[in-house]
Write an enzyme that holds these catalytic residues in place. Sequence first.
Site, PDB file in Angstrom:
ATOM      1  N   ASN A 142       0.845  -1.199   0.000  1.00 21.09           N
ATOM      2  CA  ASN A 142       0.000   0.000   0.000  1.00 21.09           C
ATOM      3  C   ASN A 142       0.882   1.251   0.000  1.00 21.09           C
ATOM      4  O   ASN A 142       0.604   2.225   0.676  1.00 21.09           O
ATOM      5  CB  ASN A 142      -0.936   0.016   1.211  1.00 21.09           C
ATOM      6  N   SER A 143       1.975   1.164  -0.773  1.00 25.25           N
ATOM      7  CA  SER A 143       2.901   2.290  -0.861  1.00 25.25           C
ATOM      8  C   SER A 143       3.665   2.162  -2.163  1.00 25.25           C
ATOM      9  O   SER A 143       3.430   1.236  -2.944  1.00 25.25           O
ATOM     10  CB  SER A 143       3.859   2.291   0.341  1.00 25.25           C
ATOM     11  N   SER A 199      -3.374   2.874  17.741  1.00 24.96           N
ATOM     12  CA  SER A 199      -4.533   3.630  17.258  1.00 24.96           C
ATOM     13  C   SER A 199      -5.519   3.888  18.387  1.00 24.96           C
ATOM     14  O   SER A 199      -5.674   3.073  19.301  1.00 24.96           O
ATOM     15  CB  SER A 199      -5.225   2.825  16.150  1.00 24.96           C
ATOM     16  N   TYR A 240      -9.702  -4.190  12.209  1.00 30.69           N
ATOM     17  CA  TYR A 240      -8.491  -3.358  12.211  1.00 30.69           C
ATOM     18  C   TYR A 240      -8.180  -2.890  13.628  1.00 30.69           C
ATOM     19  O   TYR A 240      -7.066  -3.059  14.134  1.00 30.69           O
ATOM     20  CB  TYR A 240      -8.656  -2.139  11.293  1.00 30.69           C
ATOM     21  N   LYS A 297      -4.990  -3.834  16.589  1.00 30.37           N
ATOM     22  CA  LYS A 297      -4.165  -2.916  17.383  1.00 30.37           C
ATOM     23  C   LYS A 297      -4.274  -3.243  18.871  1.00 30.37           C
ATOM     24  O   LYS A 297      -3.279  -3.218  19.600  1.00 30.37           O
ATOM     25  CB  LYS A 297      -4.576  -1.467  17.120  1.00 30.37           C
ATOM     26  N   PHE A 326     -20.349   9.203   5.278  1.00 29.20           N
ATOM     27  CA  PHE A 326     -20.981   7.980   5.784  1.00 29.20           C
ATOM     28  C   PHE A 326     -21.771   8.242   7.066  1.00 29.20           C
ATOM     29  O   PHE A 326     -21.262   8.101   8.167  1.00 29.20           O
ATOM     30  CB  PHE A 326     -19.918   6.902   6.001  1.00 29.20           C
ATOM     31  N   ARG A 373     -13.876  13.602  15.040  1.00 28.06           N
ATOM     32  CA  ARG A 373     -12.558  13.015  15.212  1.00 28.06           C
ATOM     33  C   ARG A 373     -11.544  14.100  15.590  1.00 28.06           C
ATOM     34  O   ARG A 373     -11.730  15.272  15.306  1.00 28.06           O
ATOM     35  CB  ARG A 373     -12.086  12.327  13.914  1.00 28.06           C
ATOM     36  N   ASP A 376     -17.405   2.505  12.487  1.00 29.73           N
ATOM     37  CA  ASP A 376     -17.198   3.884  12.930  1.00 29.73           C
ATOM     38  C   ASP A 376     -17.906   4.143  14.261  1.00 29.73           C
ATOM     39  O   ASP A 376     -18.999   3.631  14.500  1.00 29.73           O
ATOM     40  CB  ASP A 376     -17.717   4.882  11.886  1.00 29.73           C
TER      41      ASP A 376
END
Length: 344
Positions: A37-38, A127, A152, A156, A221, A234, A301
């Site tokens: 992803n880079s 996170s 995800y 963490k 969203f 956030r 979320d």
Amino acid sequence: MKNRIIITGGCGYIGSHTVIALIEHDFEVIIIDDLSNSNEQVLERIKKITGVKPKLLNIDLKNSFLAENAFRYNKDIDAVIHFAAHKAVSESVQKPLMYYQNNLCALVNTLMAMEKYNINNFIFSSSATVYGNPKTLPIKESNETQRPFSPYGNTKKMAEEIIDDVVKANPNLRAISLRYFNPIGAHQSGMIGELPNGIPNNLMPYITQTAIGKRDKLMVFGNDYPTKDGTPIRDYIHVVDLAEAHVLALNRIFSKEKDHNLEIFNLGTGEGYSVLEVIEAFQKVTKQKLNYEITERRDGDVPKLYANVDKANDILGWRAKMGLEDMISHSWQWEEYYHLEKKN
């Protein structure tokens, strides 16, 4: 002699900005990244900014043999900063096994290689999702962690538990876990920033790609959260401020000062903005009109997340220096730079 630091995931968004900060503070950096992803081109951008092109080992840390070899053939490593992980909340809900395999296997293999080659300083990229849906705000490090809403976030939380077990078993190992809130922004040069593969999962690159014309529409969203305008709130933090916190965390580890063998710090600004507030601020700062549409909530979320950062202020001596307008202007500067580069 310069301290030699391995940065896993160092070609990624936060990793690459941290590489720049470390080089600017006279550390020698070795990057391990599988480039899933880079992009390797980030190395040339880092060289333009710092004058130094860091060494890259293109290795998948899920492979224990390759992970061990990376450490075997790179001697005298003083510390490891571990960024390597998949990081999209919604994708993790759809592909939980991919996230558990990648995020946890890469961590375990890294810690095993460190143990084998007697590397005892470790900084983990964590996170705020480990707090789940917090009962009190702002969130302190002493807040109880909960089962996060996404795989995800759960990786963490589980990763921190693994690290805690390892430092208890190995009293020579020192670890710092940095719990990020929402990193956005880009390097002030405009030459490096967030560049996700495919449709962005994070708000700011979705905004900038919509404004530049790469995306037809920005999807918001949900607008039925229990917040002031119905959209999630956030704590957004500039990625360059975040990178500087890793330098200070390294300094703390090398100073031998510690409260525990695993120390935890929140990294945010202590201020929360809703999605609609960020959109409005972007339009004001950049004079760009955004085409956006309210759609259904996204799995994983939570309504509100913002930090108490007193501990990082007091112990690390770290404070966020840049505000939301800086985050927006630098993100837009990077998007324009990259768009022009692609055209040419």
